[in-house]
Design a protein around this motif. Structure first.
Motif, mmCIF file in Angstrom:
data_model
loop_
_atom_site.group_PDB
_atom_site.id
_atom_site.type_symbol
_atom_site.label_atom_id
_atom_site.label_comp_id
_atom_site.label_asym_id
_atom_site.label_seq_id
_atom_site.Cartn_x
_atom_site.Cartn_y
_atom_site.Cartn_z
ATOM 1 N N ASN A 194 0.863 -1.175 0.000
ATOM 2 C CA ASN A 194 0.000 0.000 0.000
ATOM 3 C C ASN A 194 0.906 1.232 0.000
ATOM 4 O O ASN A 194 2.127 1.114 -0.037
ATOM 5 N N TRP A 195 0.292 2.401 0.059
ATOM 6 C CA TRP A 195 1.063 3.637 0.025
ATOM 7 C C TRP A 195 2.187 3.607 1.050
ATOM 8 O O TRP A 195 1.978 3.261 2.203
ATOM 9 N N VAL A 208 1.427 2.934 9.311
ATOM 10 C CA VAL A 208 2.608 3.461 9.979
ATOM 11 C C VAL A 208 2.788 4.902 9.515
ATOM 12 O O VAL A 208 2.901 5.163 8.325
ATOM 13 N N MET A 212 1.091 2.201 4.586
ATOM 14 C CA MET A 212 -0.326 2.065 4.925
ATOM 15 C C MET A 212 -0.725 0.598 5.083
ATOM 16 O O MET A 212 -1.809 0.304 5.555
#
Lengths: 373, 314
Positions: A55-56, A100, A74
């Motif tokens: 994820n991002w 995070v 993410m």
């Protein structure tokens, strides 16, 4: 910084964070396209694409001795990379149950190996977890005096003992989310043994042994701490900033008001004299770093200001904004020094090289731009 | 009777009082009914307690409650259910004509429905990994997470392209074709002169934009009259990407596709391109300057509607 030396494309989504390596030879960018990219600054070319996150990637950080690069995403994981090879060291560090948002390393002068400790919105795993915040933690800093500072959207800042993970103190005062915190020691801790302006652009400094680097880092830190004690500043959604001396007292030194919109980012000048805050009210405000007295407002942006960064010599300040520009401000005259247009969309992240020769910025237009003097 | 009254006044004691009451009624109901009972409702509720009213035709349920089911009920039920497919299949084979057609259609629909439900259950049962979630578009940094996500107007993509287009006077517009306007429709001939014999004055019958510092020519020489009632200073401009509408001041009429004369006169009809002041939208160019004027195309018939609606050309 006056010119853009290169526009580096490669990311396929917005760049969310830009982070120079402590010796200024490399640059890491975290992006929404699930990758971290490493760039070589001598040739201004890509070195590696670090894939693995799902994820991002929200944040990226270098260890002060350049042996690790850590990214948080993410997808609730943290990954550790070897910056030399671009390989993933071990598996993803799981343990967080939400994205995070911030990563911090143990300062090098305390620990020669720079062990990795992992952080997150609510939990720190691996060694110990710090879980007293009741909302997302937005920023985490590892201070020079064995103290970990965490600032959260639950309106409090907490100080933890970094050896045992015990709560030392809670600093209350803000009336809304805390967006960011900064320490006077930020730069010196981040750059570790690498003295600003000591090397040639992009060429990594070499230390003969780890011990030598450790000694150098300790020496630099001691010199810095002699001039300024470690202070903390926090900025919040309630339009104010607080200056704290968290190590000794629970009470803030001052409350700094003046912004008309939320304050998104805050930064100490490396010499501790100034304090810059970036607000969504399109202005950057300068404050006295010691007393918190208001100095001036730097106006010029036409959109919300997202981030600010000082040059290592504390003479210049760079700010990035939603209006697609970065601006350089002169701290002698408190005026706009240079306008750095070029991005074609919002600039999310900006960083000044710890070596002092330039900076980098990235944003929604997916390009990384390197700025040089 | 006193007993009844007390039960009306205090509902807590109601039950106890009622019990007593029923006894008295059973003993001598005629006497009680002769008494004047003030509350009709209370009498009804009372009587329903004494002679409970039951819904009709629930004798089967009643019987099951009383005596239970037959010994082999479950087994028979299971067998019947198991046999049902066979009976249905046999039925499907036996039927012909219209009935077969209807029946098959019904079965077909049922089968589709069943397959869908099975699939749904399967999907629910298998465990998805957290990272199977698709990565959403439009990454934002941590400090913008959970903030009210206003859709942002994109910064003008290419200034050079825009300039080139401007020069050519060509835009890709939402309304590429407009109905032609005849002069007779736009201009009304005004008769002037002492004998009303001169016919060189024209009254514009469409909405017009007249610039800020405009002064009329002396009426004697004014060929085109733009009535005050049809002049507009503001337009309702929709930003197609933001999907929001703003009331913006008009700066000028850029092009009326019908005729250059209309452009010159500032006639605003459907499809006309106008320049609007977008400074309050906060759009920025690549160099970080605020965009001031931007073009928009009129999408309604201002002369009929009494307002100007337009779409911003991004």
């Amino acid at each position: 910084m006056t010119r853009c030396t290169s526009t580096l494309t490669g990311h396929t989504e917005a760049i969310l964070q830009v982070c120079f390596s402590p010796d200024g030879s490399k640059l890491a960018t975290a992006s929404g396209d699930k990758t971290v990219r490493l760039w070589d600054l001598l040739t201004e070319t890509p070195i590696a694409t670090l894939t693995g996150h799902t994820n991002w990637v929200q944040c990226v950080a270098w260890s002060a001795n350049m042996s690790y690069l850590v990214s948080g995403s993410m997808d609730n994981t943290v990954r550790v990379w070897d910056p030399k090879t671009g390989k993933n060291l071990g598996n993803a560090l799981k343990g967080h149950n939400d994205a995070v948002t911030s990563i911090s390393f143990e300062p090098m002068h305390k620990n020669i190996n720079c062990t990795v400790r992992v952080w997150d919105a609510t939990l720190r795993k691996l060694i110990f977890g710090l879980s007293q915040h009741t909302a997302a933690v937005m920023a985490v800093k590892w201070g020079g005096e064995d103290v970990i500072y965490t600032a959260s959207r639950d309106k409090s800042i907490k100080l933890w003992d970094s050896k045992e993970g015990k709560l030392i103190r809670t600093l209350n005062g803000h009336a809304h989310w805390i967006n960011h915190i900064a320490l006077t020691t930020d730069l010196v801790l981040r750059s570790g043994p690498f003295e600003p302006n000591s090397g040639i652009i992009g060429v990594p400094l070499k230390f003969s042994s780890a011990q030598e680097a450790f000694n150098k880092a300790t020496e630099r830190y001691q010199a810095h701490i002699k001039a300024n004690s470690e202070k903390l500043v926090s900025c919040s959604d309630d339009f104010t900033l607080f200056l704290w001396d968290g190590l000794s007292s629970k009470k803030p030194i001052t409350r700094m008001t003046g912004h008309q919109q939320l304050v998104n980012n805050v930064c100490f000048s490396p010499d501790g004299r100034y304090l810059a805050s970036a607000g969504f009210d399109k202005s950057v405000k300068l404050w006295d770093g010691k007393t918190g007295k208001f100095l001036t407002t730097l106006r010029g942006h036409v959109g919300a200001v997202y981030q600010v960064a000082f040059s290592p010599d504390s003479r210049l300040l760079i700010s990035s904004s939603k209006d697609s520009t970065c601006k350089i401000w002169d701290l002698k005259t408190f005026k706009l020094k240079n306008d750095l247009p070029g991005h074609s969309d919002e600039v999310f992240a900006v960083d000044w090289c710890p070596m002092g020769w330039g900076g980098g910025s990235g944003g929604k237009d997916k390009c990384l731009k390197i700025w040089k003097c | 009777m006193t007993c009844l009254k007390s039960c009306m006044s205090s509902p807590n004691e109601c039950n106890a009082a009622l019990r007593k009451c029923t006894i008295s009624i059973l003993i001598d109901s005629t006497k009680l009914l002769c008494c004047q009972i003030t509350s009709y409702c209370s009498l009804l509720s009372l009587s329903s307690r004494i002679f409970p009213l039951k819904p009709q035709n629930e004798y089967i349920e009643e019987s099951i409650k009383k005596h239970g089911r037959r010994m082999d009920h479950d087994e028979k039920k299971r067998k019947k259910e198991a046999r049902e497919v066979h009976t249905k299949a046999a039925m499907a084979q036996k039927l012909h004509g219209l009935k077969a057609k209807l029946y098959n259609k019904k079965r077909h629909a049922e089968k589709i429905q069943m397959k869908k439900t099975i699939k749904m259950h399967e999907e629910r049962n298998n465990k998805h990994k957290a990272d199977d979630k698709p990565v959403s578009e439009g990454a934002v940094p941590t400090y913008l997470l959970d903030r009210e996500n206003q859709t942002r107007a994109k910064v003008l993509s290419n200034m050079i392209k825009q300039k080139r287009k401007e020069k050519a006077g060509k835009w890709s517009v939402p309304l590429p074709k407009v109905k032609g306007l005849e002069e007779a429709e736009v201009f009304k001939v005004m008769k002037t002169g002492k004998k009303q014999s001169k016919q060189w004055k024209r009254l514009i019958t469409k909405a017009t934009f007249v610039g800020e510092g405009f002064t009329r020519k002396p009426p004697k020489y004014e060929r085109f009259i733009r009535p005050m009632a049809m002049r507009y200073k503001k337009a309702h401009v929709t930003h197609p990407e933001l999907a929001a509408t703003f009331c913006l001041p008009i700066l000028s009429v850029k092009k009326n596709p019908n005729s250059p004369l209309y452009t010159q006169l500032g006639v605003m009809t459907k499809g006309t391109i106008i320049e609007v002041n977008v400074s309050e939208l906060g759009l920025v160019t690549q160099s970080g300057k605020v965009v001031w004027g931007k073009y928009a195309q009129i999408t309604n018939n201002p002369e009929n509607d009494g307002c100007i609606n337009a779409v911003l050309l991004v």
